[in-house]
Each structure stands twice: as structure tokens, then as C-alpha cells.
Design an enzyme around this catalytic site. Structure first.
Site, PDB file in Angstrom:
ATOM      1  N   TYR A 185      76.308 -46.149 -28.118  1.00 56.30           N
ATOM      2  CA  TYR A 185      75.132 -46.442 -28.946  1.00 56.30           C
ATOM      3  C   TYR A 185      74.946 -47.947 -29.134  1.00 56.30           C
ATOM      4  O   TYR A 185      73.868 -48.488 -28.900  1.00 56.30           O
ATOM      5  CB  TYR A 185      75.310 -45.823 -30.339  1.00 56.30           C
ATOM      6  CG  TYR A 185      75.032 -44.349 -30.443  1.00 56.30           C
ATOM      7  CD1 TYR A 185      75.873 -43.408 -29.847  1.00 56.30           C
ATOM      8  CD2 TYR A 185      73.951 -43.882 -31.176  1.00 56.30           C
ATOM      9  CE1 TYR A 185      75.632 -42.050 -29.975  1.00 56.30           C
ATOM     10  CE2 TYR A 185      73.698 -42.527 -31.314  1.00 56.30           C
ATOM     11  CZ  TYR A 185      74.543 -41.619 -30.712  1.00 56.30           C
ATOM     12  OH  TYR A 185      74.299 -40.284 -30.836  1.00 56.30           O
ATOM     13  N   HIS A 442      46.400 -32.475 -31.129  1.00 58.55           N
ATOM     14  CA  HIS A 442      46.116 -33.079 -29.823  1.00 58.55           C
ATOM     15  C   HIS A 442      45.224 -34.294 -30.031  1.00 58.55           C
ATOM     16  O   HIS A 442      44.263 -34.212 -30.786  1.00 58.55           O
ATOM     17  CB  HIS A 442      45.408 -32.066 -28.927  1.00 58.55           C
ATOM     18  CG  HIS A 442      44.996 -32.655 -27.606  1.00 58.55           C
ATOM     19  ND1 HIS A 442      45.909 -32.901 -26.604  1.00 58.55           N
ATOM     20  CD2 HIS A 442      43.792 -33.066 -27.142  1.00 58.55           C
ATOM     21  CE1 HIS A 442      45.284 -33.434 -25.573  1.00 58.55           C
ATOM     22  NE2 HIS A 442      43.997 -33.550 -25.871  1.00 58.55           N
TER      23      HIS A 442
HETATM   24  P1  NAD Z   1      80.609 -45.227 -28.816  1.00 55.81           P
HETATM   25  O1  NAD Z   1      81.747 -44.333 -29.065  1.00 55.81           O
HETATM   26  O2  NAD Z   1      79.213 -44.703 -28.923  1.00 55.81           O
HETATM   27  O3  NAD Z   1      80.744 -45.874 -27.332  1.00 55.81           O
HETATM   28  C1  NAD Z   1      81.863 -46.641 -26.950  1.00 55.81           C
HETATM   29  C2  NAD Z   1      81.904 -46.708 -25.427  1.00 55.81           C
HETATM   30  O4  NAD Z   1      82.930 -47.620 -25.050  1.00 55.81           O
HETATM   31  C3  NAD Z   1      82.232 -45.385 -24.771  1.00 55.81           C
HETATM   32  O5  NAD Z   1      81.271 -45.132 -23.775  1.00 55.81           O
HETATM   33  C4  NAD Z   1      83.629 -45.606 -24.200  1.00 55.81           C
HETATM   34  O6  NAD Z   1      83.872 -44.851 -23.040  1.00 55.81           O
HETATM   35  C5  NAD Z   1      83.601 -47.108 -23.906  1.00 55.81           C
HETATM   36  N1  NAD Z   1      84.932 -47.733 -23.793  1.00 55.81           N
HETATM   37  C6  NAD Z   1      86.031 -47.483 -24.543  1.00 55.81           C
HETATM   38  N2  NAD Z   1      87.067 -48.278 -24.123  1.00 55.81           N
HETATM   39  C7  NAD Z   1      86.592 -49.052 -23.107  1.00 55.81           C
HETATM   40  C8  NAD Z   1      87.164 -50.079 -22.277  1.00 55.81           C
HETATM   41  N3  NAD Z   1      88.437 -50.459 -22.409  1.00 55.81           N
HETATM   42  N4  NAD Z   1      86.383 -50.687 -21.331  1.00 55.81           N
HETATM   43  C9  NAD Z   1      85.093 -50.296 -21.183  1.00 55.81           C
HETATM   44  N5  NAD Z   1      84.515 -49.321 -21.944  1.00 55.81           N
HETATM   45  C10 NAD Z   1      85.244 -48.715 -22.902  1.00 55.81           C
HETATM   46  O7  NAD Z   1      80.846 -46.473 -29.780  1.00 55.81           O
HETATM   47  P2  NAD Z   1      79.879 -47.633 -30.273  1.00 55.81           P
HETATM   48  O8  NAD Z   1      78.710 -47.809 -29.385  1.00 55.81           O
HETATM   49  O9  NAD Z   1      80.791 -48.789 -30.504  1.00 55.81           O
HETATM   50  O10 NAD Z   1      79.365 -47.079 -31.662  1.00 55.81           O
HETATM   51  C11 NAD Z   1      80.306 -46.839 -32.709  1.00 55.81           C
HETATM   52  C12 NAD Z   1      79.817 -45.760 -33.638  1.00 55.81           C
HETATM   53  O11 NAD Z   1      78.674 -46.199 -34.316  1.00 55.81           O
HETATM   54  C13 NAD Z   1      79.482 -44.504 -32.883  1.00 55.81           C
HETATM   55  O12 NAD Z   1      80.195 -43.458 -33.473  1.00 55.81           O
HETATM   56  C14 NAD Z   1      78.012 -44.324 -33.084  1.00 55.81           C
HETATM   57  O13 NAD Z   1      77.713 -42.982 -33.385  1.00 55.81           O
HETATM   58  C15 NAD Z   1      77.666 -45.213 -34.273  1.00 55.81           C
HETATM   59  N6  NAD Z   1      76.369 -45.844 -34.039  1.00 55.81           N
HETATM   60  C16 NAD Z   1      75.245 -45.096 -34.111  1.00 55.81           C
HETATM   61  C17 NAD Z   1      74.027 -45.678 -33.875  1.00 55.81           C
HETATM   62  C18 NAD Z   1      72.787 -44.856 -33.963  1.00 55.81           C
HETATM   63  O14 NAD Z   1      72.849 -43.772 -34.551  1.00 55.81           O
HETATM   64  N7  NAD Z   1      71.687 -45.292 -33.387  1.00 55.81           N
HETATM   65  C19 NAD Z   1      73.933 -47.008 -33.530  1.00 55.81           C
HETATM   66  C20 NAD Z   1      75.089 -47.741 -33.462  1.00 55.81           C
HETATM   67  C21 NAD Z   1      76.303 -47.154 -33.722  1.00 55.81           C
END
Ligand code: NAD
Length: 463
Positions: A185, A442
Site C-alpha cells: 500500500y 445513469h
Molecule cells: P505492506 O504489507 O502492504 O507491503 C509491504 C511489501 O514489502 C510487501 O509486498 C512485501 O512483500 C515487501 N517486502 C518485505 N520485505 C522486503 C524486502 N526485504 N525487500 C523487498 N520487499 C520486501 O506494507 P506497507 O505498504 O508498508 O503498509 C503497512 C501497513 O499500512 C499495511 O498493513 C497497510 O494495510 C497499511 N496501509 C494502508 C493504506 C491504505 O489503506 N490505503 C495505506 C498505507 C498503509
């Protein structure tokens, strides 16, 4: 040190904590809220959901002025970015909203304590601030301390060029080259912001796909669209290290490659915030992922101590924490309260937006659930054409025998708003036939939802 007796002390003034405090006050409880920051609203309002949405909107307008306004017959001349004004507007939106919560606290007569809250035995909370430490007591305590950015071994965060979302919400200049670690995200939302403002953005993702957990067809479509917009994805790439090298940064990945850039955004998830919370004092031990274990009533193993939001299991989303905040308080006062964890929507506020509720097609396949699928492309929507935003589609999944809607996944214009209809319909146990027979205005984008419902039965009109 002084003592005050409350019905409920909430530790944490984010969307979980402040909503719980307000609901408790509405139900007649004498409530205190302890928050260490000078303003209420938590990560979401201060350095999360709200400021990022401001940046997403502003950067989209900047991008549209450069790329799509001319097609509407609007000539704007040379378009220039005024980053300080853009960032100032973000700060104004944030401060207006945080002050709004302060006003709600006053209206609901909630006692606000600024300082670090820590459990100090049954019914006791110590609040430490610059002015010293005071003791509060209450019959019930609610932990709503949220989460913080996860770190990654080898990535040397310096609070400046190598930082988390907090730094990425206020870079003082547009980085020429930004490396984002993690295609979740945060990585996608803030990556898109800086890409639209002019940065060359490279997203490094450990898995072989973006947006893990999201319906893979929709995530694949998102990757295709973001790539077309100019984001570069390197999937299956594990980051080993990131460090400063003068004014630049060097990111090393597992295969031995290294990438030089101006800034690094680490976005590999978030971890529960339980630092110095005094959990030992009441006998609470964390689970294997650092979360506070709770039962269905959000009760911890310590009598009178409850927990909600990012510090417990479930998705780390503001609206999930809010629902839990209301449910825990209603259970305490009225004896019942409920959160439907099957129907917590998720929205990625990129352009186009991505929104999802219920089960993904991947999950249905894995569970062996028989389903029918209807999709409708925005390309075939009259309203999407008039808006000039025809990328994406609505996908509806319904049970093959009962026709009950099991999941709705949207990538396209205003997906985050459109998903609300799917949430409401699913909460009432709607079938795809129910949605297909509802008269939609619509021309609107919401017709795409109706058409996807019709498509479940192979009878979409416009596709
Ligand atoms: P996320 O869990 O959405 O994504 C983290 C990503 O990092 C994953 O795809 C993972 O595979 C990758 N990753 C992990 N280790 C890695 C590495 N060593 N090298 C490369 N990639 C790696 O986490 P986020 O984007 O940091 O968000 C954190 C939380 O905040 C989430 O739980 C999300 O739900 C929440 N959030 C929500 C919103 C929204 O609702 N719009 C917006 C921002 C954040």
C-alpha cells in the site's frame, strides 16, 4: 503524582483510540485518553492516511495539468510545481482535522492527557511527560497504541534520505531517483506521488507480484498500469542493504546488484507499537508477531485490559480499528458489539484507485468454493469516458449455487468510493442478482458495479 478515577482509560489517540473514547463518552462513561503526541489522530491523521491522500490528490492534479487538460480543451501554459505550497496545504488539512478531534473530545467531555502511557498494575496507568509522571486509575483500560514502520536489517534509516513513509510525506525537493522498498500500500501510493511530481521511481519487491493478498488479477492489472505510467518494478528482488554515500544512497540487492539513488523509501510493512507499555506489569505476553493476544471481546489475559487496532490481529487499517473501538466499548456497556472481519474493505489510493472487499478469486480457488465471476471494463462506461478515466474494471465473484456475493474487486476511477456499495450489499447478504436489479443512476461509474453483477449471469448490457 496524583490519581484520578475513570471508567475507561484509552491509551492511544489514533482512529481506534479516539473513536472508542468518543463512543464510550456517548454511552455515559467517564473517559480519559492518553496520547504522547501533542495532537490527536494518530498515525492516520498525522503521518499516514490523510497527508498521503492530500499528496496523492495534489500530484494527480499536477500530472493532469501537464498531460490531460489539453485534451479537454483547457490550455494552461507552462505548468510548474510549487512544492512548498503543496506541502503546506497538506499540513493545513492535517491540522484542521486534528483540531476537529480535539473539539470532539471537548464536546464529549473526554479528559485528555498528553504523555507516554504505561500500565502499572491492575487498573493503573502512569502518564509520563516533560512535566513528570502522574498516575491515573480506571475500571477498564483500552490499549490502542497502533503500529510503527517495520525496519529491515541492513537498511540504515537516517531520518532523511533513507527513511519511511514519514519522511516521504515531506521530501523538501522532488528526488531525481527514488528507490521504494516494498510494493504494498505505502510503497505504491507514495511511489506514485513522487513519480507524478517528476521522480524516476524504482520499486523493489521481494515477492514475484505486487500487493500481496490482493486479488491477483486486479494486482496484475495495477502493475501493468503503473508500469505504463512510468514506475519501474523489480520483482523477486530482496534488498540486502541501503546506506548513505554522501548526498546519494546505495541500495544493494541479493543478486549482487546495487542501485544508486537520491532517496530511499522503506515500506515493508508495519509492526505493533508496544514499546514501554508496561505489559509485564499485568502479565500480558506478545504473540509470535509481536501483537497483543485478545479474545473475541478484545479482552487481553489481564482482567480489565482490552486492546484494538494495529496492536492486535487483523489488517492494519484505520477503519478496522475504528470498528473495533466501537465494538469493544459497546460490549462493555451494552453487552454486545460486533465487527465483521469478512467485510473489511481495502483501498489503495493510487490513480486509478484499487478497492477490494470480501474474498479474492485466488482464495476462492484455494478453498474450492464454487463461484461465478462477472467483470465489466470502465472502457465501456459512458461516465468513465466523459471523465477521461477508462482504465480498469469491476470484478464480482458470487457463489455458484446461492449467488451470494463473495467478493468485489475494483481497479478504476473512484474505486474507493464505489466499493462502499459492495460493502453495504454484502453486509445485507446480497446476491449478484439483487445488485443487478437495483436501479443505478445513469450516467455514473456505479453502473459498472451493476453491469459486473449482470455479467455474473452473462447478461451485461454494455459489454
Ligand atoms: P505492506 O504489507 O502492504 O507491503 C509491504 C511489501 O514489502 C510487501 O509486498 C512485501 O512483500 C515487501 N517486502 C518485505 N520485505 C522486503 C524486502 N526485504 N525487500 C523487498 N520487499 C520486501 O506494507 P506497507 O505498504 O508498508 O503498509 C503497512 C501497513 O499500512 C499495511 O498493513 C497497510 O494495510 C497499511 N496501509 C494502508 C493504506 C491504505 O489503506 N490505503 C495505506 C498505507 C498503509
Amino acid at each position: 503524582m496524583s490519581a484520578s478515577l475513570f471508567d475507561l482509560i484509552v491509551i492511544g489517540g489514533g482512529p481506534g483510540g479516539y473513536v472508542a473514547a468518543i463512543r464510550a463518552a456517548q454511552l455515559g462513561l467517564n473517559v480519559a485518553c492518553v496520547e504522547k503526541e501533542p495532537v490527536l489522530g494518530g498515525t492516520c491523521l498525522r503521518v499516514g492516511c490523510i497527508p498521503s491522500k492530500v499528496l496523492l490528490e495534489s500530484s494527480e492534479r499536477f500530472h493532469a495539468a501537464q498531460t490531460s487538460l489539453a485534451a479537454h480543451g483547457v490550455k494552461v501554459g507552462a505548468v510548474a510545481l510549487d512544492l512548498p505550497t503543496l506541502l503546506k496545504r497538506k499540513d493545513t488539512v492535517v491540522s484542521t482535522l486534528t483540531k476537529g478531534i480535539e473539539a470532539l473530545f471537548k464536546k464529549n467531555k473526554i479528559s485528555r492527557y498528553q504523555g507516554h502511557g504505561r500500565l502499572a498494575g491492575a487498573g493503573k496507568v502512569l502518564v509520563t511527560s516533560g512535566g513528570g509522571t502522574m498516575e491515573l486509575s480506571a475500571s477498564h483500560i483500552l490499549l490502542a497504541t497502533g503500529s510503527k514502520s517495520a525496519s529491515l536489517p541492513g537498511v540504515e534509516l537516517d531520518g532523511d534520505r533513507i527513511g519511511t513513509s514519514t519522511e516521504a510525506l515531506g521530501y523538501p525537493e522532488v528526488p531525481r531517483r527514488l528507490v521504494v522498498i516494498g510494493a504494498g500500500y505505502i510503497g505504491l501510493e507514495l511511489g506514485c506521488v513522487w513519480q507524478r511530481l517528476g521522480a524516476k521511481v524504482t520499486v523493489l519487491e521481494f515477492l514475484d507480484r505486487i500487493l500481496p493478498g490482493m486479488d491477483s488479477e486486479i494486482a496484475g492489472e495495477a502493475q501493468r498500469l503503473f508500469t505504463r505510467q512510468g514506475l519501474e518494478f523489480r520483482l523477486g528482488t530482496r534488498v540486502k542493504a541501503a546506506r548513505r554515500r554522501g548526498d546519494a544512497c546505495l541500495v544493494e540487492v541479493e543478486n549482487g546488484d546495487s542501485i544508486e539513488c537520491d532517496r530511499v523509501l522503506l515500506a515493508v510493512g508495519r509492526v505493533p507499537n508496544t514499546d514501554d507499555l508496561g505489559l509485564d506489569a499485568v502479565g500480558i505476553t506478545l504473540d509470535e508477531r509481536g501483537r497483543i493476544p485478545v479474545d473475541e471481546q478484545f479482552a487481553t489475559r489481564a482482567p480489565g485490559v482490552f486492546a484494538i487496532g494495529d496492536v492486535i490481529r487483523g489488517p492494519m487499517l484505520a477503519h478496522k480499528a475504528e470498528e473495533e473501538g466501537v465494538a469493544v466499548v459497546e460490549q462493555l456497556v451494552k453487552g454486545h458489539g460486533h465487527v465483521d472481519y469478512q467485510l473489511i474493505p481495502g483501498v489503495v489510493y493510487t490513480h486509478p484507485e484499487i478497492a477490494t472487499v470480501g474474498q479474492s478469486e485466488d482464495a476462492l480457488k484455494q478453498a474450492g468454493t464454487p463461484y461465478r465471476k462477472g467483470t465489466f471494463p470502465f472502457l465501456a462506461s459512458g461516465r468513465a469516458r466523459s471523465v477521461g478515466s477508462t482504465d480498469g474494471k469491476v470484478k464480482m465473484l458470487a457463489h455458484a449455487e446461492t449467488d451470494r456475493v463473495l467478493g468485489v474487486h475494483i481497479i478504476g476511477p473512484n474505486a474507493g468510493e464505489l466499493i462502499g456499495e459492495a460493502c453495504a450489499a454484502m453486509a445485507f447478504g446480497a446476491s449478484s442478482e439483487d445488485l443487478a436489479r437495483v436501479c443505478h443512476p445513469h450516467p455514473t461509474l456505479s453502473e459498472a458495479l451493476k453491469e459486473a453483477a449482470l455479467a455474473v449471469d452473462g447478461r451485461a448490457i454494455h459489454a
